[in-house]
Write an enzyme that holds these catalytic residues in place. Structure first.
Site: not given
Lengths: 404, 404, 404, 404
Positions: C13, C58-59, C180, C188, C220, C225
């Site tokens: 432990n 903003t926004h 592409s 992309n 424990y 774990q």
């Protein structure tokens, strides 16, 4: 020409979605089969424990006597709804996005319905934008697995508590626990603790996927690619957990002698009040108060309900204004836990007769699930075989072409 | 005697579960109706935009030309699966736990089936332990709402992006936005941003509930009581969001002129290659490379695909070893976005003809949903009326009893 | 005897907790170093872009002109707080649980302080129950990583938007994107999308760990774990993401020419109103309305703020009751974006002078972080070396003992 | 002129951020004070239970004897780290974004440092983009509250288990529980169950906020507005929970007589082996095996460790090859739980002497926390008073101005 066709219909976006769905439908059937295995183990253990007394807990406190089979069937029924959710998800998973292309289908004259049929899908995800950018089929499966994980975790929590030193109602199988050489009486429920924690992983994977997908606009985004491994991880975790639980559960033994502990005689309190109402026509509220007063008196004297006698109860009833001539046999019947369980024989109750009826219907439910899984697997297998032989003959004729 | 019966069957544990399910089934039907309203708005807007060119995005980059109706129908279809999930959840919600008592049913001879029928349930949650301690019906509804929330959030994200200054493909209705007096050209999509954030609240509520329920052993625990308000909150949030979106969506206008931007002519690239393959029998890989080379040349000269001509394309084809006599009309047809959209007419494609077909079938789908909701509501209403009149006559006769 | 001592102090432990903390302190320093690397890249790119105009959003709408360096420094400062959180977590991670045994320390006379010192800890986790069952040090690190992940995800989202076809303010490096063959103009942002999704994994791992640990009683439990691998996974993900981002960011180029788009001239609106107030003493509310009216008029004529002239503005001012003699140079100055940026020179503003000041102080901040990391690493290294040599000499003497 | 200044420096974006931070810093101090109250209650209860035997659990199994004070101090120490996290968050919360404007500061010559000072901030959030779009200060506080919630939930789980019918080590105060009239011996830990569930709400709110903020690009977005109420909700929930717990904990009583249960004599097993090694020089591994064999034999005879005698142990030792002459006083000392606890007197151990030492240092820690809270509150109060009087005199002089 066909070559070109295949080329053109092909885009990473619809191909990836198709491939995931093909693998996922098989895995869904696998998960369902694993749930069924656990349910079979529950039924087998239930069959051996139809008359085994057990404690029904609320708020982690003993509340009423039940049987172990009754408890196990409650787990069976919960898992049943999980199977329903997984089967319903299957109907939306097994739809074909192929032919949606990158996002706008194709200008080559393909039949999306024919492709879907060849690949053993139950239909087409029609709208091509939806087909490549929809991932709710993954989230839905993960949601169903998350709820299944919650149900498994609660079941495991029960087993850990029932098997703990203090509660000690069941004996967990040695090979699923660890002991120290020095404290052989102390068994740590290792496997159950690990399962409990892993069920949390499924929740985490679901949350990660939700967070990622929620933020994405329509259309294919590479973020999707990171979600799929989490789906497979959830499936692997749940299959392993179900597998371990199925093995463990068959070896669980009830320590029925613990039910004989004097303290647990208080489990009869409710039924004792019921009996006063039923046999001696004391209004329910009053009989409740009478029994409460009896219990308090017993406790104050360091006794339990087992030590109650007809005289005591008669005296207390009188103080509430009810002069009754209590038969000792009535009292003994009301305090007998097995007897109490037998009396709880309405639909869904713990009485052995009712549990036996439920056991039978649950066997039938399992049969239906198993045959639906079988049919779905057969359909997929046949389609894929047909497709493979078509491809072989195509390649064959193409080959001879080339050779000429 | 009946009085006593009612008393005895009664426990907070099964009563609470029953009450939640009765309210929840109505709310599920309400949510479904709200989704249907949004779908109606989508269909109405689609009907007006069957021929309206739009951009199909992947990776936040324009990928292929579609129509606005095609895009809107992709949202319709997504919502359709949400309705399926909600309706399937309904079948598990509308089961009756009443009579399960605290955990072990009762020893009084009640008919749980009869109670279920009187309360308009479709059946009984049989096992009494399961009936009082199962909360997966709540988690399942929250999971369905979570996935619906993800879908709404993605749709809203689309609208914010489409309406943003830089993308500017749609005009968001003024009364759902805020502007500053000094920058009247700048519209902040306030309502959409709020909806987007609130969809996160549903996820949060779901997570809170999962975390709480996962940790609970079987049996009623008061923690359950804290989960229910979160369920209602999710339902209120989703209904309000659907309501706002339904109103907003009907006022959205497409800025079709933006589709005429020269840069967007590149959306024709894929179809141009397809045409070379289809009309001039150039293998697909080669035609891809030819068009790629053409695009690169145009960009290097500060031009767009709109500026391409037959001569240019002929020359580049030749460098790849393909001597073709390209007809200018073929080129013009391949570059015309409306024409391209028309050619994408396989199942689920953006062509107006296919979209019109889909519109018709979606109307039918909605009709089916509406009538299922209607039937369920009627059944509940009738049962409750019957129950109320039975109770009245019972009270009446009990009253006369007392008077005697 | 010493052998026995070591044996006795030893329990799985406290050992496990000690080992995790020793690995985690090193990993925390590694993560901090990775953040520093990204910050260095940001500073380097900022230094090259002190005068590069950029749009402050903003926004998702362009709001005011800033510089690219100003934007980049906002990311630097955010990361700075992440480093603070990680360093503060370090002080709680680097405490020693060793000697706590299974839960109640030991009856052998060990010095926990000496063990802590030998293992290069900064102190002892005193209470032995707390030492073996506390896992908040893991949750705290995961929380810090979660917030860092949110910050990285937002930065990445910015880059994806800035580099998108429609916004197009920056050029993402080719080798971090995919294209592409047929649409070479379409890039992309693959790596960025993957990073964005992986940041979600950290959230998921944190949620899984929270859910698991929240449910555990003190002491424990083996569930712990299952939490540790999730911690390491979070650390690996974040290090890789920071690494990729550091490499990518140095190659980002601003498309400054995009700032010259006529539509973006509206970014000057606020400053135009400020100028009217400052130079012509028109009250702020009025000047706001005047500029708003001007913008509306320009838009209605298909023009932008660039097309405004002194006469136009004079007329509109008059309709609001302000007769001013506007100098054309005042108007031109107010419309010049670079000029506007220069004027924003209060603390933390985008003006090149202020940005240069900030750059200098940020260099110093980095120096401090780097030396703290170095000192901590040195301390660990020295302790471990000392410990190893002590162990060696001990084994040596033990060995000679045995040989005797 | 000043009027205009104020007007111009003002934007919703920096104002909102400033207002939230001003409220949040006060609430942080309030939360810390509430944690301190719980810690005071823990110290008071500890002081009364320095010698009270208690069970140290691992894996929900009794592992070793401790004292109740030792257990309570483990909770104190955990909360201590929560306070550290909250105080560290405070240093980042109490920084001033004012003057950042909408996103790019202002062109009017304001001093952001002076504004920060007037408003009792410890400094300025320099970069204006960061100042209006950073929300990690909110996430950080919610993360700290989430970890605190996990810690509280684990403590509450302990109390529920310790107070349960089967474990029964403590007596929960009646007024925080509910009982039924019929089963007065059954106490449902209502308040604790509610707290446990509400801690889940904090996690849910945090998740909702993470999900929302992660997806937002830099710059102010209205989504932020939906996050703030969740922050306040978290704070209200945690304050109420801490308050209830502080009241409840002072009334908890230990059922020390339960420690005398024969089964719990096995808690001495480890120390018995230690004694064999210490007093009779049996190697540790061997003494472990000897005690294990002894325990097994006792269990097989239905006995407990309490029934062990010197002869038995001597015989078993001999079968392992160790002929020892065990003194009965050694055996009795090794089996005495109080004695065992006394022997565990290394740093952080359960021995009353060590616990008393820790109690003293914890009092000092609390004093330091209390004075830091006090100083921070004073500083805020003074600044605000100064500001208010400055504003009054300004209005006064402005008023007289106007009057002229």
């Amino acid at each position: 020409m066909l070559n070109a066709d295949i080329h053109i219909a092909k885009s990473r976006n619809d191909q990836v979605a198709t491939a995931i769905r093909m693998e996922l439908r098989e895995e869904l059937l696998n998960v369902i089969s694993h749930v069924v295995s656990l349910q079979e183990a529950l039924l087998a253990l239930s069959a051996r424990n139809v008359n085994t007394l057990f404690v029904g807990y609320t708020h982690m406190q003993p509340a009423q006597p039940v049987t172990f089979a009754h408890y196990l069937l409650s787990q069976f029924d919960t898992l049943n709804r999980d199977i329903q959710r997984l089967e319903e998800a299957y109907t939306r998973v097994n739809m074909c996005p192929m032919g949606a292309g990158a996002i706008a289908t194709t200008t080559f004259p393909i039949s999306r319905e024919r492709i879907a049929e060849l690949l053993a899908f139950d239909g087409v995800v029609e709208n091509s934008i939806d087909a490549v950018s929809g991932r709710d089929f993954i989230l839905e499966v993960m949601a169903a697995l998350t709820i299944l994980a919650v149900n498994i975790s609660r079941f495991v929590e029960d087993l850990i508590i029932f098997g703990s030193f203090d509660v000690n109602l069941i004996e967990l199988p040695e090979d699923f626990c660890s002991t120290s050489s020095i404290m052989p009486q102390k068994k740590n429920p290792d496997i159950l603790e690990v399962i409990r924690a892993r069920m949390g992983d499924i929740i985490g994977n679901f949350m990660a996927s939700i967070t990622t997908i929620k933020a994405l606009p329509t259309g294919y985004n590479l973020d999707f690619q990171e979600v799929t491994p989490k789906l497979w991880e959830c499936i692997d975790i749940i299959k392993e957990a179900l597998d371990m639980l199925s093995k463990l559960i068959t070896k669980v033994e009830v320590r029925e002698e613990k039910l004989a502990r004097p303290e647990l005689s208080f489990l009869a309190a409710t039924e004792l009040a019921n009996m006063l109402t039923r046999n001696y026509h004391i209004p329910f509220r009053a009989s409740h108060k009478i029994v409460g007063a009896l219990v308090r008196e017993l406790i104050s004297k360091g006794m339990t309900l087992r030590d109650a006698n007809a005289e005591m109860l008669g005296k207390i009833s009188a103080t509430f204004g009810f002069e009754i001539k209590l038969k000792d046999e009535d009292l003994q019947a009301a305090l007998n836990l097995s007897n109490i369980v037998n009396l709880h024989n309405v639909t869904g109750g713990p009485s052995p007769a009712e549990v036996r009826r439920m056991l039978k219907t649950r066997e039938e439910i399992l049969n239906h699930v198993r045959s639906r899984v079988f049919e779905r697997r057969s359909k997929i297998k046949k389609s894929i075989e047909k497709l493979e032989s078509a491809v072989k003959s195509l390649i064959g004729s193409a080959g001879s072409h080339t050779n000429r």
